[in-house]
Scaffold this motif. Structure first.
Motif, mmCIF file in Angstrom:
data_model
loop_
_atom_site.group_PDB
_atom_site.id
_atom_site.type_symbol
_atom_site.label_atom_id
_atom_site.label_comp_id
_atom_site.label_asym_id
_atom_site.label_seq_id
_atom_site.Cartn_x
_atom_site.Cartn_y
_atom_site.Cartn_z
ATOM 1 N N CYS A 126 0.838 -1.201 0.000
ATOM 2 C CA CYS A 126 0.000 0.000 0.000
ATOM 3 C C CYS A 126 0.871 1.249 0.000
ATOM 4 O O CYS A 126 2.007 1.227 0.480
ATOM 5 C CB CYS A 126 -0.908 0.024 1.231
ATOM 6 S SG CYS A 126 -2.130 -1.298 1.284
ATOM 7 N N LEU A 128 0.659 5.700 0.696
ATOM 8 C CA LEU A 128 -0.079 6.722 1.422
ATOM 9 C C LEU A 128 -0.668 7.727 0.447
ATOM 10 O O LEU A 128 -0.006 8.179 -0.485
ATOM 11 C CB LEU A 128 0.859 7.433 2.402
ATOM 12 C CG LEU A 128 0.238 8.334 3.470
ATOM 13 C CD1 LEU A 128 -0.681 7.530 4.380
ATOM 14 C CD2 LEU A 128 1.333 9.014 4.273
ATOM 15 N N GLU A 132 -5.291 8.597 3.912
ATOM 16 C CA GLU A 132 -5.737 7.250 3.568
ATOM 17 C C GLU A 132 -4.597 6.465 2.938
ATOM 18 O O GLU A 132 -3.557 7.025 2.580
ATOM 19 C CB GLU A 132 -6.921 7.308 2.601
ATOM 20 C CG GLU A 132 -8.148 7.986 3.171
ATOM 21 C CD GLU A 132 -9.303 7.995 2.183
ATOM 22 O OE1 GLU A 132 -10.445 7.825 2.626
ATOM 23 O OE2 GLU A 132 -9.058 8.182 0.977
ATOM 24 N N ILE A 133 -4.809 5.161 2.808
ATOM 25 C CA ILE A 133 -3.879 4.321 2.071
ATOM 26 C C ILE A 133 -4.602 3.733 0.868
ATOM 27 O O ILE A 133 -5.837 3.638 0.848
ATOM 28 C CB ILE A 133 -3.319 3.177 2.936
ATOM 29 C CG1 ILE A 133 -4.458 2.274 3.463
ATOM 30 C CG2 ILE A 133 -2.470 3.725 4.064
ATOM 31 C CD1 ILE A 133 -3.989 0.966 4.051
ATOM 32 N N ARG A 154 -9.210 1.498 -0.751
ATOM 33 C CA ARG A 154 -8.705 2.523 0.145
ATOM 34 C C ARG A 154 -9.152 2.234 1.573
ATOM 35 O O ARG A 154 -10.157 1.576 1.808
ATOM 36 C CB ARG A 154 -9.207 3.909 -0.292
ATOM 37 C CG ARG A 154 -8.893 4.245 -1.739
ATOM 38 C CD ARG A 154 -9.527 5.555 -2.146
ATOM 39 N NE ARG A 154 -8.856 6.676 -1.506
ATOM 40 C CZ ARG A 154 -7.782 7.288 -1.996
ATOM 41 N NH1 ARG A 154 -7.250 6.880 -3.138
ATOM 42 N NH2 ARG A 154 -7.234 8.305 -1.367
ATOM 43 N N ALA A 157 -5.629 5.559 7.085
ATOM 44 C CA ALA A 157 -4.236 5.258 7.435
ATOM 45 C C ALA A 157 -4.100 4.904 8.909
ATOM 46 O O ALA A 157 -3.409 3.949 9.272
ATOM 47 C CB ALA A 157 -3.346 6.447 7.083
ATOM 48 N N GLY A 163 -1.231 1.543 7.001
ATOM 49 C CA GLY A 163 -1.240 2.994 7.168
ATOM 50 C C GLY A 163 -0.398 3.454 8.338
ATOM 51 O O GLY A 163 0.361 4.433 8.233
ATOM 52 N N SER A 182 -6.991 13.339 9.692
ATOM 53 C CA SER A 182 -7.786 12.163 10.047
ATOM 54 C C SER A 182 -8.953 12.492 10.959
ATOM 55 O O SER A 182 -9.879 11.686 11.096
ATOM 56 C CB SER A 182 -6.894 11.110 10.723
ATOM 57 O OG SER A 182 -5.892 10.661 9.845
#
Length: 285
Positions: A126, A128, A132-133, A154, A157, A163, A182
């Motif tokens: 994954c 970044l 989100e990842i 998605r 994170a 994440g 976040s």
């Protein structure tokens, strides 16, 4: 904290919803309409009709028709049997052609296929994307039963092993921006402490975080500056008669992450083994 984009972090891109609310200085209406259609279809779980797209965007049908015709002609969208529109994989293909991502995928695939075969486990990689990842690689386990993530999928994170691993190896300013983006939610302080512990031990190790019975072990893939450009994660599933132990599989995954980092000019951080919860190591004297 500032709501501006993450400084000094090429791998972290601000999601659209987090971009500045200041009115744009320059506007290209045709481009804006095309992007509106693409973003709408990307967020829709089902194909949408021309009228449905027009209604949701607050535009006229003739306006939308011209945009849809252009996007369809260029291969970004297609129509089903009922004439409803949906996204093709072209945007994903373009993203995969982006030089940093393409190089990462090319360098990683052979190593990951070998790793999956030797450990009888699945793996995903994954990157970044803001707070989100996004999964860019999935290599399935050769076992008849396994766990996999959807490429392009998605997740938050902070709420994922990949994440938190990525955030642990970002520049402080970029990490702070992603944490601010976040928002607030329960156990936030504990997750931040966990990220700090991950940076010390070199990986994330968490039980039952995704699904019951799965142990996620995630290692960073670093660039020349020591910052994570991706995370290699093993959602470990224990078999009744295991061919290889968790500790052995984790050590092999760590070595693979190190080799991928080296192929990209990076060097892996010191990893404290055997793998266990990073907070337990942090609590040790």
């Amino acid at each position: 904290m500032s709501s501006e984009g993450p400084p000094n972090a090429a791998a972290a891109i601000a999601p659209d919803r987090l971009q500045s609310q200041e009115p744009p200085r320059y506007v290209a209406p045709a481009v804006e309409k095309g992007l509106d259609v693409l973003e709408l279809l990307a967020s829709s779980a089902v194909p949408l009709s021309q009228r449905g797209i027009a209604d949701r965007l607050g535009r006229s049908v003739p306006e939308v028709y011209r945009v849809l015709a252009s996007l369809e002609r260029r291969g970004y969208i297609a129509r089903g049997a009922d004439e409803s529109y949906f996204l093709t994989m072209k945007l994903h293909q373009l993203a995969m052609e982006h030089p940093p991502v393409k190089r990462l995928v090319e360098n990683a695939m052979a190593l990951l296929n070998r790793l999956a075969a030797e450990t009888i486990q699945g793996f995903h990689v994954c990157v970044l994307d803001g707070a989100e990842i996004q999964a860019i690689i999935q290599v399935d386990s050769p076992a008849p039963i396994g766990f996999r993530v959807r490429v392009g999928g998605r997740n938050s994170a902070l709420r994922s092993a990949s994440g938190r691993t990525l955030l642990a190896f970002q520049p402080p300013s970029a990490r702070q921006w992603a944490l601010a983006a976040s928002g607030e939610f329960p156990a936030r302080d504990r997750l931040i402490a966990r990220i700090e512990a991950i940076a010390k031990v070199g990986y994330e190790y968490v039980v039952d975080d995704t699904l019951k019975g799965i142990i996620d072990v995630s290692f960073p893939i670093l660039d020349y500056s020591g910052h994570a450009i991706a995370a290699l994660t093993m959602p470990f599933l224990a078999a009744q008669a295991p061919v290889i132990t968790l500790e052995e599989a984790a050590a092999m995954a760590s070595e693979t992450a190190s080799r991928i980092s080296e192929s990209l000019g990076g060097r892996q951080p010191q990893t404290i083994l055997p793998v266990r919860d990073p907070l337990s190591y942090a609590a040790s004297p």
